[in-house]
Design a protein around this motif. Structure first.
Motif, PDB file in Angstrom:
ATOM      1  N   LYS A  15       0.678  -0.803   0.246  1.00  0.00           N
ATOM      2  CA  LYS A  15      -0.129   0.161   0.220  1.00  0.00           C
ATOM      3  C   LYS A  15       0.937   0.879  -0.509  1.00  0.00           C
ATOM      4  CE  LYS A  15      -3.604  -2.175   1.023  1.00  0.00           C
ATOM      5  NZ  LYS A  15      -5.082  -2.492  -0.538  1.00  0.00           N
ATOM      6  N   ARG A  16       0.548   2.484  -0.742  1.00  0.00           N
ATOM      7  CA  ARG A  16       1.278   3.390  -0.581  1.00  0.00           C
ATOM      8  C   ARG A  16       0.224   4.180   0.415  1.00  0.00           C
ATOM      9  NH1 ARG A  16       4.603   7.025  -3.935  1.00  0.00           N
ATOM     10  NH2 ARG A  16       3.937   9.367  -3.301  1.00  0.00           N
ATOM     11  N   VAL A  17       0.681   4.492   1.668  1.00  0.00           N
ATOM     12  CA  VAL A  17      -0.008   4.813   3.131  1.00  0.00           C
ATOM     13  C   VAL A  17       0.428   6.812   3.141  1.00  0.00           C
ATOM     14  CG1 VAL A  17      -0.164   4.681   5.160  1.00  0.00           C
ATOM     15  CG2 VAL A  17       0.390   3.536   4.018  1.00  0.00           C
ATOM     16  N   LEU A  18      -0.884   7.042   3.664  1.00  0.00           N
ATOM     17  CA  LEU A  18      -1.054   8.241   3.904  1.00  0.00           C
ATOM     18  C   LEU A  18      -1.075   8.966   5.652  1.00  0.00           C
ATOM     19  CD1 LEU A  18      -0.665  11.770   4.327  1.00  0.00           C
ATOM     20  CD2 LEU A  18      -3.624  11.124   3.772  1.00  0.00           C
ATOM     21  N   LEU A  19       0.378   9.070   6.575  1.00  0.00           N
ATOM     22  CA  LEU A  19       0.586   9.000   7.276  1.00  0.00           C
ATOM     23  C   LEU A  19       0.325  11.181   7.826  1.00  0.00           C
ATOM     24  CD1 LEU A  19       1.244   8.577  10.456  1.00  0.00           C
ATOM     25  CD2 LEU A  19       3.519   8.414  10.104  1.00  0.00           C
ATOM     26  N   HIS A  20      -0.977  10.640   9.023  1.00  0.00           N
ATOM     27  CA  HIS A  20      -1.641  12.508   8.808  1.00  0.00           C
ATOM     28  C   HIS A  20      -1.843  13.043  10.239  1.00  0.00           C
ATOM     29  CE1 HIS A  20      -5.600  12.691   9.071  1.00  0.00           C
ATOM     30  NE2 HIS A  20      -6.145  11.795   7.933  1.00  0.00           N
ATOM     31  N   CYS A  21      -1.953  13.425  10.839  1.00  0.00           N
ATOM     32  CA  CYS A  21      -2.884  14.534  11.980  1.00  0.00           C
ATOM     33  C   CYS A  21      -3.329  15.342  11.272  1.00  0.00           C
ATOM     34  CB  CYS A  21      -1.582  14.538  13.156  1.00  0.00           C
ATOM     35  SG  CYS A  21      -0.398  15.578  13.286  1.00  0.00           S
ATOM     36  N   ALA A  22      -4.300  16.252  11.788  1.00  0.00           N
ATOM     37  CA  ALA A  22      -4.896  17.303  12.252  1.00  0.00           C
ATOM     38  C   ALA A  22      -3.623  18.561  10.708  1.00  0.00           C
ATOM     39  CB  ALA A  22      -5.425  18.122  13.344  1.00  0.00           C
ATOM     40  N   ALA A  23      -2.592  18.602  11.946  1.00  0.00           N
ATOM     41  CA  ALA A  23      -2.404  19.887  11.538  1.00  0.00           C
ATOM     42  C   ALA A  23      -0.451  19.067  10.449  1.00  0.00           C
ATOM     43  CB  ALA A  23      -1.379  21.228  11.494  1.00  0.00           C
ATOM     44  N   GLY A  24      -0.086  17.604  11.094  1.00  0.00           N
ATOM     45  CA  GLY A  24       1.149  17.542  10.502  1.00  0.00           C
ATOM     46  C   GLY A  24       2.069  18.190  11.072  1.00  0.00           C
ATOM     47  N   ARG A  25       1.882  18.409  12.183  1.00  0.00           N
ATOM     48  CA  ARG A  25       3.400  19.104  12.562  1.00  0.00           C
ATOM     49  C   ARG A  25       3.764  18.729  14.256  1.00  0.00           C
ATOM     50  NH1 ARG A  25       0.250  24.756  12.347  1.00  0.00           N
ATOM     51  NH2 ARG A  25       0.922  25.482  10.076  1.00  0.00           N
ATOM     52  N   SER A  26       3.354  17.493  14.467  1.00  0.00           N
ATOM     53  CA  SER A  26       3.687  16.662  15.780  1.00  0.00           C
ATOM     54  C   SER A  26       3.000  15.664  16.143  1.00  0.00           C
ATOM     55  CB  SER A  26       2.833  17.293  16.980  1.00  0.00           C
ATOM     56  OG  SER A  26       3.590  17.534  18.644  1.00  0.00           O
ATOM     57  N   ARG A  27       1.731  15.248  15.821  1.00  0.00           N
ATOM     58  CA  ARG A  27       1.633  13.810  16.396  1.00  0.00           C
ATOM     59  C   ARG A  27       2.107  12.677  14.904  1.00  0.00           C
ATOM     60  NH1 ARG A  27      -4.232  14.515  17.626  1.00  0.00           N
ATOM     61  NH2 ARG A  27      -4.353  16.687  16.610  1.00  0.00           N
ATOM     62  N   THR A  28       2.560  13.701  13.746  1.00  0.00           N
ATOM     63  CA  THR A  28       3.114  13.025  12.227  1.00  0.00           C
ATOM     64  C   THR A  28       4.077  13.266  12.706  1.00  0.00           C
ATOM     65  OG1 THR A  28       0.951  13.741  10.758  1.00  0.00           O
ATOM     66  CG2 THR A  28       3.113  13.668   9.876  1.00  0.00           C
ATOM     67  N   PRO A  29       4.643  14.058  13.020  1.00  0.00           N
ATOM     68  CA  PRO A  29       6.795  13.700  13.186  1.00  0.00           C
ATOM     69  C   PRO A  29       6.849  12.315  13.412  1.00  0.00           C
ATOM     70  CG  PRO A  29       6.314  15.759  13.635  1.00  0.00           C
ATOM     71  CD  PRO A  29       5.192  15.230  12.860  1.00  0.00           C
ATOM     72  N   THR A  30       6.273  12.343  15.509  1.00  0.00           N
ATOM     73  CA  THR A  30       7.088  11.856  16.095  1.00  0.00           C
ATOM     74  C   THR A  30       6.457  10.277  15.696  1.00  0.00           C
ATOM     75  OG1 THR A  30       4.803  12.308  16.867  1.00  0.00           O
ATOM     76  CG2 THR A  30       6.976  13.006  18.054  1.00  0.00           C
ATOM     77  N   ALA A  31       5.598   9.946  15.144  1.00  0.00           N
ATOM     78  CA  ALA A  31       4.923   8.167  14.611  1.00  0.00           C
ATOM     79  C   ALA A  31       5.438   8.198  13.513  1.00  0.00           C
ATOM     80  CB  ALA A  31       3.396   8.093  13.946  1.00  0.00           C
ATOM     81  N   ALA A  32       6.329   9.238  12.201  1.00  0.00           N
ATOM     82  CA  ALA A  32       6.803   9.398  11.307  1.00  0.00           C
ATOM     83  C   ALA A  32       8.547   8.679  11.206  1.00  0.00           C
ATOM     84  CB  ALA A  32       6.745  10.193  10.314  1.00  0.00           C
ATOM     85  N   ALA A  33       8.730   9.108  13.125  1.00  0.00           N
ATOM     86  CA  ALA A  33       9.956   8.900  13.312  1.00  0.00           C
ATOM     87  C   ALA A  33      10.246   7.382  14.005  1.00  0.00           C
ATOM     88  CB  ALA A  33      10.698   9.285  14.438  1.00  0.00           C
ATOM     89  N   ARG A  34       9.269   6.828  14.747  1.00  0.00           N
ATOM     90  CA  ARG A  34       9.041   5.725  14.896  1.00  0.00           C
ATOM     91  C   ARG A  34       8.735   4.715  14.323  1.00  0.00           C
ATOM     92  NH1 ARG A  34      11.055   1.709  17.586  1.00  0.00           N
ATOM     93  NH2 ARG A  34       9.073  -0.066  17.643  1.00  0.00           N
ATOM     94  N   TYR A  35       7.920   5.243  12.710  1.00  0.00           N
ATOM     95  CA  TYR A  35       7.953   3.926  11.980  1.00  0.00           C
ATOM     96  C   TYR A  35       9.040   3.844  10.964  1.00  0.00           C
ATOM     97  CZ  TYR A  35       7.841   2.835   7.009  1.00  0.00           C
ATOM     98  OH  TYR A  35       8.013   1.548   6.077  1.00  0.00           O
ATOM     99  N   SER A  36      10.248   4.846  11.291  1.00  0.00           N
ATOM    100  CA  SER A  36      11.555   4.688  10.791  1.00  0.00           C
ATOM    101  C   SER A  36      12.303   3.717  11.702  1.00  0.00           C
ATOM    102  CB  SER A  36      12.399   6.136  10.650  1.00  0.00           C
ATOM    103  OG  SER A  36      12.018   6.795  10.034  1.00  0.00           O
ATOM    104  N   GLY A  37      12.411   4.140  12.928  1.00  0.00           N
ATOM    105  CA  GLY A  37      12.865   2.937  14.042  1.00  0.00           C
ATOM    106  C   GLY A  37      12.505   1.117  13.144  1.00  0.00           C
TER     107      GLY A  37
END
Length: 526
Positions: free
Chosen positions: A443-465
């Motif tokens: 799947k090509r996945v969109l990861l988002h939150c309301a503004a894309g400024r706090s939850r999105t980067p931290t979840a994205a960083a955990r995905y990198s982990g």
């Protein structure tokens, strides 16, 4: 009815978890119903089959009947369940389900509904069901099956601040098909357990529920609970009987240890929900019912945020209900169908943040098959948002990302406020694992939150982990990629990323990503 009070975010999470976890327990138990009992080393899976046969993740009559009650409670005015209009709506829904949707049905429930179906002399179907049910019990026919306990959970959510009213309603709704006092007692006990857990986040309500019974039956029930706490779930094999089913469910919950949080090793207290439901299925015999009963109470204690992402993705059933619908029903019942100031959970389009009205998207720096963005991306033409799966970290409207199949749109209960997440490490990890699981399917996945400024980067960083990137590098690269969107990293969510990796969080002065993005001032002070 008690005066409606505004629930906290944690209470909303727990109310949302009641029907969701019950349905997950049901679907988890479906494949093993009346089959050889699983051993301690075997892990149940939502593989379908069973008596239906059911599709993978499909729930059975346990949740189907609970949905009948839930839909009646959100389709009528907020009055007592005992009101004949509400009770009649529930009865009508049972009869509709019986004639059009029942994939399986217990003998006692079938007996009552089949007789009521052909009675056209009485305009109130609830009165017909009550008459048939009570007549059956008075004639000495079996009336203490699990059919009312397995569906009772929605009743517990309707009047969260009035235990006596809830107890009365639980017994009356039980009587629609199961008039034996033991069935009614079980529903009273379990509803109080659920009601109390939603408000207090513990299991003490089950014992408190016994105190709502007639005094002469309390000691007997306390003894039954003592037995459950002392013996494993499978030692109550006659779990088609309501008392044994309650004991098996209570045993699975109380005898499953709550794990000590150790995020670095992937161990979380919230895992108790999953582990206890697996133990309920291992009880054997009527596995889906025992697990559905246990799931309702576990969901009330731990919340929707504790339900594994892959269970949420799989669970579904009659009448075209998904995890998203189950969450919405639970919240709507507990709010007496009154949305919050933003229209949640009823609004088709969730309000956009005033400082994030324009769509923003950027490729994940470590996987260009993951798009990082914000909620306004839901306003784009689907052709301009080239994804086929979405992981939402914020509230969304019922029509937001409507072109994405329900199965491929996961909503993870993550709140961008320090201290607001009941299971922050677990939930953030689940968000990342949802992205990882969807990517493994291509799947090509969109990861988002309301503004894309706090939850999105931290979840994205955990995905990198999960891809093997160390957290400092992950945070630096993700924040650099998002820098045009001015990420403000929530210090607590940021800490979760490091905790999950088992790595100490660097001091603010040493965080490379702070020179490349706008730092939340609260983060610097911490």
């Amino acid at each position: 009815m008690a005066l409606l009070r505004t629930p906290t975010a944690h209470q909303d999470d727990r109310a949302a978890g009641v029907l969701l976890a019950a349905a997950c327990g049901d679907a988890l138990g479906v494949p093993y119903e009346f089959r050889p009992r699983l051993t301690r080393n075997q892990t149940p899976q939502m593989i379908g089959g069973g008596l239906g046969p059911y599709a993978p993740g499909e729930y059975s009559d346990d949740t189907q009947m609970a949905v009948c009650i839930a839909q009646a409670l959100v389709d009528t005015q907020p009055v007592a369940i005992q009101d004949h209009h509400v009770l009649n709506e529930i009865a009508d829904n049972f009869l509709t389900w019986y004639t059009t949707g029942a994939t399986d049905i217990g003998a006692q429930t079938r007996s009552v509904l089949s007789k009521a179906r052909y009675d056209v002399a009485t305009p109130w179907s609830a009165s017909v069901l009550l008459r048939e049910s009570r007549t059956r019990w008075q004639l000495g026919r079996p009336s203490a099956g699990t059919g009312s306990l397995m569906r009772t959970a929605p009743v517990a959510l309707y009047d969260l601040h009035d235990p006596e009213e809830t107890a009365e309603a639980a017994r009356l709704v039980s009587d629609l098909t199961h008039a034996d006092p033991q069935a009614g007692d079980a529903c009273v006990i379990w509803c109080e357990g659920i009601r109390h857990a939603v408000l207090r986040a513990d299991f003490q309500g089950v014992r408190k529920g016994v105190e709502l019974l007639p005094e002469q039956r309390r000691a007997w029930w306390h003894t039954r609970l003592d037995e459950a706490e002392a013996q494993d779930p499978h030692t109550f094999p006659n779990n088609g009987y309501v008392v044994s089913a309650l004991q098996a469910a209570w045993s699975a919950i109380t005898r499953t240890p709550v794990p000590a949080n150790n995020p670095a090793k992937g161990v979380f207290a919230a895992d108790h929900l999953r582990l206890a439901l697996e133990a309920a299925v291992r009880a054997g015999h009527d596995t889906d019912t025992v697990a559905a009963i246990a799931g309702a109470l576990l969901g009330a204690r731990w919340g929707a945020s504790a339900v594994p992402w892959h269970w949420q993705r799989s669970v579904h059933g009659w009448p075209d209900i998904t995890a998203r619908d189950l969450i919405s029903l639970g919240v709507r019942i507990s709010h007496q169908n009154q949305p919050d100031r933003q229209g949640w959970p009823l609004a088709e389009r969730h309000p956009r943040n005033i400082d994030a009205l324009k769509p923003y998207q950027v490729a994940h720096p470590h996987d260009d098959g993951v798009i990082l963005g914000n909620l306004p991306l839901a306003d784009l033409d689907p052709a301009d948002l080239e994804v086929n799966a979405v992981v939402s970290l914020c509230r969304v409207g019922s029509s937001d990302f409507a072109h994405i199949p329900d199965r491929d749109h996961l909503q993870i209960w993550l709140i961008d406020r320090p201290g607001a997440n009941a299971h922050g490490h677990y939930t953030l990890d689940q968000a990342a694992r949802a992205v990882h699981g969807l990517r493994q399917e291509g799947k090509r996945v969109l990861l988002h939150c309301a503004a894309g400024r706090s939850r999105t980067p931290t979840a994205a960083a955990r995905y990198s982990g999960l891809l093997g990137i160390d957290p400092a590098t992950a945070m630096t690269d993700v924040c650099k990629a998002l820098s045009p969107n001015r990420p403000w990293v929530n210090f607590e969510l940021e800490r979760f990323v490091f905790d999950l990796a088992g790595t100490a969080q660097p001091p603010v002065s040493e965080r490379v990503w702070n020179t490349r993005t706008t730092l939340n001032p609260r983060s610097a002070k911490e």
